[in-house]
Design a protein around this motif. Structure first.
Motif, PDB file in Angstrom:
ATOM      1  N   GLU A   4       0.853  -1.183   0.000  1.00  0.00           N
ATOM      2  CA  GLU A   4       0.000   0.000   0.000  1.00  0.00           C
ATOM      3  C   GLU A   4       0.892   1.237   0.000  1.00  0.00           C
ATOM      4  O   GLU A   4       1.727   1.420   0.880  1.00  0.00           O
ATOM      5  CB  GLU A   4      -0.897   0.036   1.233  1.00  0.00           C
ATOM      6  CG  GLU A   4      -1.750   1.284   1.277  1.00  0.00           C
ATOM      7  CD  GLU A   4      -2.505   1.470   2.586  1.00  0.00           C
ATOM      8  OE1 GLU A   4      -3.480   2.218   2.573  1.00  0.00           O
ATOM      9  OE2 GLU A   4      -2.094   0.882   3.599  1.00  0.00           O
ATOM     10  N   LYS A   6       1.652   5.239   0.298  1.00  0.00           N
ATOM     11  CA  LYS A   6       1.130   6.312   1.144  1.00  0.00           C
ATOM     12  C   LYS A   6       1.700   7.648   0.690  1.00  0.00           C
ATOM     13  O   LYS A   6       2.865   7.738   0.324  1.00  0.00           O
ATOM     14  CB  LYS A   6       1.526   6.067   2.600  1.00  0.00           C
ATOM     15  CG  LYS A   6       0.938   4.796   3.175  1.00  0.00           C
ATOM     16  CD  LYS A   6       1.439   4.565   4.573  1.00  0.00           C
ATOM     17  CE  LYS A   6       0.926   3.239   5.101  1.00  0.00           C
ATOM     18  NZ  LYS A   6       1.485   2.926   6.410  1.00  0.00           N
ATOM     19  N   GLY A  30      -4.923  15.255  -3.104  1.00  0.00           N
ATOM     20  CA  GLY A  30      -5.175  13.984  -2.425  1.00  0.00           C
ATOM     21  C   GLY A  30      -6.090  13.085  -3.234  1.00  0.00           C
ATOM     22  O   GLY A  30      -5.875  11.866  -3.307  1.00  0.00           O
ATOM     23  N   ASP A  31      -7.103  13.661  -3.882  1.00  0.00           N
ATOM     24  CA  ASP A  31      -8.010  12.882  -4.735  1.00  0.00           C
ATOM     25  C   ASP A  31      -7.257  12.233  -5.895  1.00  0.00           C
ATOM     26  O   ASP A  31      -7.517  11.084  -6.254  1.00  0.00           O
ATOM     27  CB  ASP A  31      -9.129  13.768  -5.293  1.00  0.00           C
ATOM     28  CG  ASP A  31     -10.115  14.222  -4.234  1.00  0.00           C
ATOM     29  OD1 ASP A  31     -10.149  13.624  -3.131  1.00  0.00           O
ATOM     30  OD2 ASP A  31     -10.861  15.192  -4.511  1.00  0.00           O
ATOM     31  N   GLU A  34      -5.373   9.296  -4.511  1.00  0.00           N
ATOM     32  CA  GLU A  34      -6.294   8.201  -4.215  1.00  0.00           C
ATOM     33  C   GLU A  34      -6.714   7.460  -5.491  1.00  0.00           C
ATOM     34  O   GLU A  34      -6.819   6.237  -5.485  1.00  0.00           O
ATOM     35  CB  GLU A  34      -7.526   8.714  -3.469  1.00  0.00           C
ATOM     36  CG  GLU A  34      -7.240   9.317  -2.107  1.00  0.00           C
ATOM     37  CD  GLU A  34      -6.977   8.299  -0.999  1.00  0.00           C
ATOM     38  OE1 GLU A  34      -7.210   7.091  -1.211  1.00  0.00           O
ATOM     39  OE2 GLU A  34      -6.523   8.725   0.076  1.00  0.00           O
ATOM     40  N   LYS A  35      -6.914   8.197  -6.572  1.00  0.00           N
ATOM     41  CA  LYS A  35      -7.270   7.557  -7.847  1.00  0.00           C
ATOM     42  C   LYS A  35      -6.156   6.663  -8.365  1.00  0.00           C
ATOM     43  O   LYS A  35      -6.399   5.745  -9.139  1.00  0.00           O
ATOM     44  CB  LYS A  35      -7.636   8.613  -8.889  1.00  0.00           C
ATOM     45  CG  LYS A  35      -8.971   9.255  -8.631  1.00  0.00           C
ATOM     46  CD  LYS A  35      -9.288  10.321  -9.656  1.00  0.00           C
ATOM     47  CE  LYS A  35     -10.596  11.007  -9.289  1.00  0.00           C
ATOM     48  NZ  LYS A  35     -10.882  12.149 -10.145  1.00  0.00           N
ATOM     49  N   ASP A  37      -4.403   4.826  -6.342  1.00  0.00           N
ATOM     50  CA  ASP A  37      -4.241   3.855  -5.255  1.00  0.00           C
ATOM     51  C   ASP A  37      -3.130   4.215  -4.275  1.00  0.00           C
ATOM     52  O   ASP A  37      -2.422   3.349  -3.768  1.00  0.00           O
ATOM     53  CB  ASP A  37      -4.021   2.438  -5.803  1.00  0.00           C
ATOM     54  CG  ASP A  37      -5.258   1.912  -6.513  1.00  0.00           C
ATOM     55  OD1 ASP A  37      -6.380   2.230  -6.063  1.00  0.00           O
ATOM     56  OD2 ASP A  37      -5.106   1.183  -7.504  1.00  0.00           O
ATOM     57  N   HIS A  39      -2.796   6.069  -0.723  1.00  0.00           N
ATOM     58  CA  HIS A  39      -3.538   6.636   0.403  1.00  0.00           C
ATOM     59  C   HIS A  39      -2.952   8.008   0.741  1.00  0.00           C
ATOM     60  O   HIS A  39      -1.764   8.136   1.002  1.00  0.00           O
ATOM     61  CB  HIS A  39      -3.465   5.727   1.629  1.00  0.00           C
ATOM     62  CG  HIS A  39      -4.064   6.356   2.836  1.00  0.00           C
ATOM     63  ND1 HIS A  39      -5.429   6.502   2.976  1.00  0.00           N
ATOM     64  CD2 HIS A  39      -3.503   6.907   3.920  1.00  0.00           C
ATOM     65  CE1 HIS A  39      -5.663   7.124   4.117  1.00  0.00           C
ATOM     66  NE2 HIS A  39      -4.509   7.376   4.709  1.00  0.00           N
TER      67      HIS A  39
END
Length: 79
Positions: A4, A6, A30-31, A34-35, A37, A39
């Motif tokens: 994951e 970050k 941030g969006d 997130e798109k 993957d 965080h």
């Protein structure tokens, strides 16, 4: 197993006249993360004394520093 990723997205807020605009700007960054993957930790959203009563500035500093140590990507707006 896929790691994951970050991210940490931040910049000036307290000394700016366009605080709300900058908050939205950081959240849009941030969006994007997130798109992809990744965080996104955004301090004014995720460690905020307005939304977490009792959170001290010392605690916020410690949270932010710990998150910075854990990230794969750091985005800091300095403009």
């Amino acid at each position: 197993m896929k790691k994951e990723l970050k991210g940490f997205v931040s910049g000036a807020l307290s000394a700016t006249s366009g605080k709300v605009r900058l908050e939205v700007f950081y959240e849009k960054i941030g969006d994007v993360l997130e798109k992809e993957d990744i965080h996104a930790f955004i301090p004014h959203r995720d460690a905020n004394p307005r939304t977490t009563p009792g959170l001290t500035f010392d605690e916020i500093y410690k949270i932010n520093m710990e998150k910075i140590k854990q990230v794969d990507i750091l985005i800091a707006y300095v403009g």
